[in-house]
Design an enzyme around this catalytic site. Structure first.
Site, PDB file in Angstrom:
ATOM      1  CE  LYS A 129      86.302  34.902  17.158  1.00 25.30           C
ATOM      2  NZ  LYS A 129      86.689  35.907  18.267  1.00 25.30           N
ATOM      3  NE  ARG A 147      86.655  34.821  24.111  1.00 23.78           N
ATOM      4  CZ  ARG A 147      86.626  35.694  22.934  1.00 23.78           C
ATOM      5  NH1 ARG A 147      85.386  36.265  22.422  1.00 23.78           N
ATOM      6  NH2 ARG A 147      87.862  36.122  22.935  1.00 23.78           N
ATOM      7  NE  ARG A 158      95.355  40.106  16.323  1.00 25.48           N
ATOM      8  CZ  ARG A 158      94.500  39.432  16.404  1.00 25.48           C
ATOM      9  NH1 ARG A 158      93.367  38.941  16.159  1.00 25.48           N
ATOM     10  NH2 ARG A 158      94.017  39.138  17.973  1.00 25.48           N
ATOM     11  NE  ARG A 204      93.371  42.579  19.896  1.00 23.59           N
ATOM     12  CZ  ARG A 204      92.163  41.110  19.386  1.00 23.59           C
ATOM     13  NH1 ARG A 204      91.517  41.157  18.336  1.00 23.59           N
ATOM     14  NH2 ARG A 204      92.206  40.598  20.792  1.00 23.59           N
ATOM     15  NE  ARG A 237      93.083  37.036  23.723  1.00 27.66           N
ATOM     16  CZ  ARG A 237      93.548  37.815  22.361  1.00 27.66           C
ATOM     17  NH1 ARG A 237      95.002  37.998  22.151  1.00 27.66           N
ATOM     18  NH2 ARG A 237      92.665  37.662  21.788  1.00 27.66           N
TER      19      ARG A 237
HETATM   20  P1  AMP Z   1      88.496  38.769  20.932  1.00 27.61           P
HETATM   21  O1  AMP Z   1      88.522  40.465  20.460  1.00 27.61           O
HETATM   22  O2  AMP Z   1      87.370  38.409  20.518  1.00 27.61           O
HETATM   23  O3  AMP Z   1      89.878  38.157  21.094  1.00 27.61           O
HETATM   24  O4  AMP Z   1      88.549  39.674  22.198  1.00 27.61           O
HETATM   25  C1  AMP Z   1      89.192  40.357  23.322  1.00 27.61           C
HETATM   26  C2  AMP Z   1      88.805  40.164  24.751  1.00 27.61           C
HETATM   27  O5  AMP Z   1      87.090  40.201  24.833  1.00 27.61           O
HETATM   28  C3  AMP Z   1      88.484  39.144  25.225  1.00 27.61           C
HETATM   29  O6  AMP Z   1      90.150  38.473  26.144  1.00 27.61           O
HETATM   30  C4  AMP Z   1      88.333  38.358  26.696  1.00 27.61           C
HETATM   31  O7  AMP Z   1      88.510  39.560  27.538  1.00 27.61           O
HETATM   32  C5  AMP Z   1      86.922  40.089  26.167  1.00 27.61           C
HETATM   33  N1  AMP Z   1      85.283  39.383  25.242  1.00 27.61           N
HETATM   34  C6  AMP Z   1      85.412  39.191  23.858  1.00 27.61           C
HETATM   35  N2  AMP Z   1      83.873  38.593  23.844  1.00 27.61           N
HETATM   36  C7  AMP Z   1      83.739  38.050  24.692  1.00 27.61           C
HETATM   37  C8  AMP Z   1      82.875  37.404  25.633  1.00 27.61           C
HETATM   38  N3  AMP Z   1      81.643  36.569  25.303  1.00 27.61           N
HETATM   39  N4  AMP Z   1      83.553  36.658  26.616  1.00 27.61           N
HETATM   40  C9  AMP Z   1      83.737  37.571  27.471  1.00 27.61           C
HETATM   41  N5  AMP Z   1      84.777  38.281  27.420  1.00 27.61           N
HETATM   42  C10 AMP Z   1      84.467  38.057  26.585  1.00 27.61           C
END
Ligand code: AMP
Length: 192
Positions: free
Chosen positions: A14, A89, A128, A134, A145
């Protein structure tokens, strides 16, 4: 100008799709995950608070995330449109976003949901982890996750489905084809 959300499990591509789709519509792609990573890198107070949750694969508390997003949406480039990646989320975050937009007299036009089979997700994320390093791409954290996406984020998808603005896109296959399908679906929604 378009106001779009892109959703999809971790590893669904995404983030990559968001950049291409946002470019097409001339709006910024705003990723809450990227914003948190930038704060963590810069060791801001917010970054230090969020870092622990991210390392465990847990959601950062809603109020922290929403505060950060509110600030980002105040930047001039997001005045009329944006593509949000990774927010909302949780059901609480849906309401928070509705409020942020209501204050601006704006509404959401479309929510894109990328679907990818589970076994493909894990493989993509482990790849990745090797390519980008990461720190939340270890197998345990990835599983957590994915689980959270299933448990919490499905309710977000259902809410937008009920509102009639959810557009589901098959997320496996060639990157360009997925982008084209997503853009076509949003354009159709904007025209209707
Ligand atoms: P992502 O890059 O979107 O996978 O986000 C990485 C991490 O950031 C997630 O595993 C959460 O710890 C935090 N995170 C990102 N967006 C949110 C959100 N909308 N609400 C809560 N935690 C978030």
């Amino acid at each position: 100008m378009a106001r779009i959300i892109i959703m999809g499990p971790p590893g669904s591509g995404k983030g990559t799709q968001a950049v291409h789709i946002a470019r097409h519509f001339g709006v910024p792609a705003i990723s809450t995950g990227d914003l948190f990573r930038a704060h963590a890198r810069d060791k801001t107070a917010l970054g230090l608070e969020a870092g622990g949750y991210m390392d465990r694969g847990e959601f950062v508390p809603d109020h922290v995330t929403t505060h950060m997003l509110k600030q980002r949406l105040e930047d001039v480039d997001a005045a009329n449109g944006f593509l949000l990646d990774g927010y909302p989320r949780t059901v609480i975050q849906i309401g928070a976003l509705d409020e942020l937009l209501a204050v601006r007299g704006q509404a959401l036009e479309a929510v894109l949901a990328l679907t990818v089979p589970d076994e493909e997700l894990l493989a993509r994320m482990l790849l990745r982890a090797k390519e980008q390093g990461r720190r939340d791409d270890t197998e345990d954290v990835i599983q957590r996750r994915l689980e959270l996406y299933r448990d919490e984020t499905q309710a977000v998808l259902s809410a937008y489905l009920q509102r009639g603005i959810l557009l589901t896109i098959e997320g496996s296959g060639e990157r360009e084809n997925i982008t084209t399908a997503a853009i076509a679906a949003v354009e159709k929604a904007l025209a209707s």
